[in-house]
Design a protein around this motif. Structure first.
Motif, PDB file in Angstrom:
ATOM      1  N   ARG A 232      94.790  38.086  32.384  1.00 53.77           N
ATOM      2  CA  ARG A 232      93.716  37.847  33.347  1.00 53.77           C
ATOM      3  C   ARG A 232      93.835  36.433  33.901  1.00 53.77           C
ATOM      4  N   VAL A 234      92.113  33.605  36.241  1.00 53.35           N
ATOM      5  CA  VAL A 234      90.877  33.164  36.890  1.00 53.35           C
ATOM      6  C   VAL A 234      91.228  32.025  37.845  1.00 53.35           C
ATOM      7  N   VAL A 250      90.753  37.111  39.185  1.00 56.53           N
ATOM      8  CA  VAL A 250      89.317  36.933  39.393  1.00 56.53           C
ATOM      9  C   VAL A 250      89.116  35.609  40.114  1.00 56.53           C
ATOM     10  N   HIS A 273      82.499  27.384  33.783  1.00 53.17           N
ATOM     11  CA  HIS A 273      82.143  28.799  33.724  1.00 53.17           C
ATOM     12  C   HIS A 273      83.372  29.667  33.464  1.00 53.17           C
ATOM     13  N   ALA A 274      84.511  29.268  34.028  1.00 53.77           N
ATOM     14  CA  ALA A 274      85.728  30.062  33.845  1.00 53.77           C
ATOM     15  C   ALA A 274      86.115  30.175  32.378  1.00 53.77           C
ATOM     16  N   ARG A 276      84.304  30.736  29.990  1.00 53.81           N
ATOM     17  CA  ARG A 276      83.505  31.772  29.340  1.00 53.81           C
ATOM     18  C   ARG A 276      83.845  33.172  29.852  1.00 53.81           C
ATOM     19  N   MET A 277      84.904  33.274  30.651  1.00 55.65           N
ATOM     20  CA  MET A 277      85.245  34.550  31.280  1.00 55.65           C
ATOM     21  C   MET A 277      86.496  35.192  30.670  1.00 55.65           C
ATOM     22  N   ARG A 278      86.840  34.776  29.473  1.00 58.51           N
ATOM     23  CA  ARG A 278      88.004  35.299  28.756  1.00 58.51           C
ATOM     24  C   ARG A 278      89.272  35.218  29.631  1.00 58.51           C
ATOM     25  N   PRO A 279      89.596  33.993  30.102  1.00 57.78           N
ATOM     26  CA  PRO A 279      90.793  33.861  30.939  1.00 57.78           C
ATOM     27  C   PRO A 279      92.058  33.789  30.092  1.00 57.78           C
TER      28      PRO A 279
END
Length: 408
Positions: A232, A234, A250, A273-274, A276-279
């Motif tokens: 993933r 980001v 994303v 914030h990124a 916390r988005m499981r990057p």
């Protein structure tokens, strides 16, 4: 009725009205704006209805031309829109009503476009700024905005620009090229391509540096296309420019404050914030402010394989550039150097020579008494590659220790 030919016809009780399908008058534009919702490009039916109401009849080709011209005035850049739509144009510069220039990748070229007079240029600048959600007037005579299609706008009004309004427009091209295509075009030397692939595969943390217009975003998009498809990515940008060929990207886009100064979401906040988005990989489209602190922190906490772009004149100038950005975040040179040396592995630098963009240098981040970038390789305009003292360490880091020509 001959196709494409304008015909005037008077309706009962109304005088016939001549219309130039390529240069709609101000009254027609105002009426379209009144009827069109939200300042968007008008529908063909809306323009046709207004034409009928004015007692004019147009052939279908002329009506299509009028719709395009009105759309450019209402939702686009007016007479500049055809230049922005040209596939090879990267920049449009307006120095005056009859002083319009474009860059097609070969340097600046003057056009024959006539914008009328200084008042029309000013009105165009004010309208484009408003389309980008920014204020441009005597109280705020300078603006930096993004148009709805992503085009970058910078505009200056008198008295800051004594000779009249100035506009600088940079076109967003969401076109992605493969690394093989960049090699074929000469942007990447054939001997450099395996090194770039290895930086991606080994999850190195890399800065892409260069001046404006050297192709940093284009190269980065190509390299992100090499990231394994089960990861993933980001991407954090001021506006969405990166368009990698990857199935799991994303995007987070910064938001400027409104005219009241509220609602801002900056790049530093988006980096936080990124996390916390499981990057699997964090990518910053452009690092040019205090967000450097958050990026280096993220890359120092196990988030390998990150990329960012930065403006610099060469790989040896990157440490000074990072120190300047760190100062904006309250980081001293020593703290910045310690953070950067632990977070970053390499710098890939692009240069533009005679209109040709190319990867010119690769350097390795090292820490001496201060942060330094050791030369790894240099690629000349002819594609010849010379290896520097930083090559063995970076080659080992990327699994290229036996690469022919570099490691001996």
């Amino acid at each position: 009725m001959p196709e494409g030919r304008a015909v005037r016809a008077a309706l009962p009780g109304r005088p016939g009205a001549a219309l130039d399908p390529h240069a709609p008058d101000a009254r027609l534009i105002a009426e379209v704006r009144r009827r069109a919702a939200g300042g968007t490009a008008p529908a063909r039916e809306t323009v046709a209805a207004i034409v009928r109401d004015r007692g004019a009849v147009l052939g279908s080709a002329d009506l299509d031309a009028l719709v395009a011209a009105v759309g450019a005035e209402v939702g686009g850049a007016g007479p500049l829109q055809p230049l922005l739509d040209a596939p090879d144009v990267t920049d449009v510069l307006v120095n005056g009503p009859r002083d319009v220039w474009v860059d097609r990748g070969r340097g600046l070229e003057r056009t024959g476009l006539d914008l009328g007079d200084a008042s029309r240029v000013r009105a165009l600048a004010v309208r484009l700024a408003a389309a980008g959600g920014q204020r441009l007037d005597d109280a705020a005579p300078v603006v930096d905005a993004r148009l709805p299609d992503g085009t970058r706008l910078h505009a200056v009004l008198p008295p800051v620009a004594p000779d009249g309004a100035l506009l600088s427009l940079r076109v967003l091209r969401r076109t992605s090229f493969s690394l093989e295509e960049l090699v074929a075009s000469g942007t990447v030397a054939a001997e450099v391509a395996p090194v770039l692939r290895a930086l991606v595969a080994s999850r190195a943390n890399v800065l892409v540096s260069g001046a404006t217009g050297t192709g940093k975003t284009t190269l980065l998009a190509s390299l992100l296309g090499l990231v394994p498809h089960d990861e993933r990515v980001v991407v954090i940008e001021e506006v969405g420019e990166l368009a990698p060929r990857h199935p799991h990207v994303v995007r987070l886009a910064a938001r400027r404050p409104n005219v009241e100064g509220a609602g801002e979401v900056d790049l530093a906040a988006l980096v936080r914030h990124a996390l916390r988005m499981r990057p699997d990989r964090i990518v910053l489209g452009e690092c040019r402010g205090a967000e450097v602190r958050e990026v280096l922190t993220a890359l120092n906490t196990g988030h390998d394989g990150g990329w960012a772009t930065v403006h610099a004149n060469g790989v040896r100038d990157v440490p000074a550039r990072l120190e300047a950005l760190g100062a904006l975040a309250g980081l001293g040179p020593e703290a910045l150097a310690a953070q950067a040396a632990g977070a970053l592995d390499a710098v890939v630098h692009l240069r533009r020579t005679d209109g040709r963009r190319r990867v010119a240098e690769i350097g390795a981040i090292a820490l001496g008494r201060r942060l330094v970038v050791e030369p790894v390789l240099e690629s000349g305009p002819d594609g010849a590659v010379r290896y520097g003292p930083g090559w063995p360490a970076l080659a080992a880091r990327c699994g290229l220790a036996t690469c022919a020509g570099g490691a001996r």
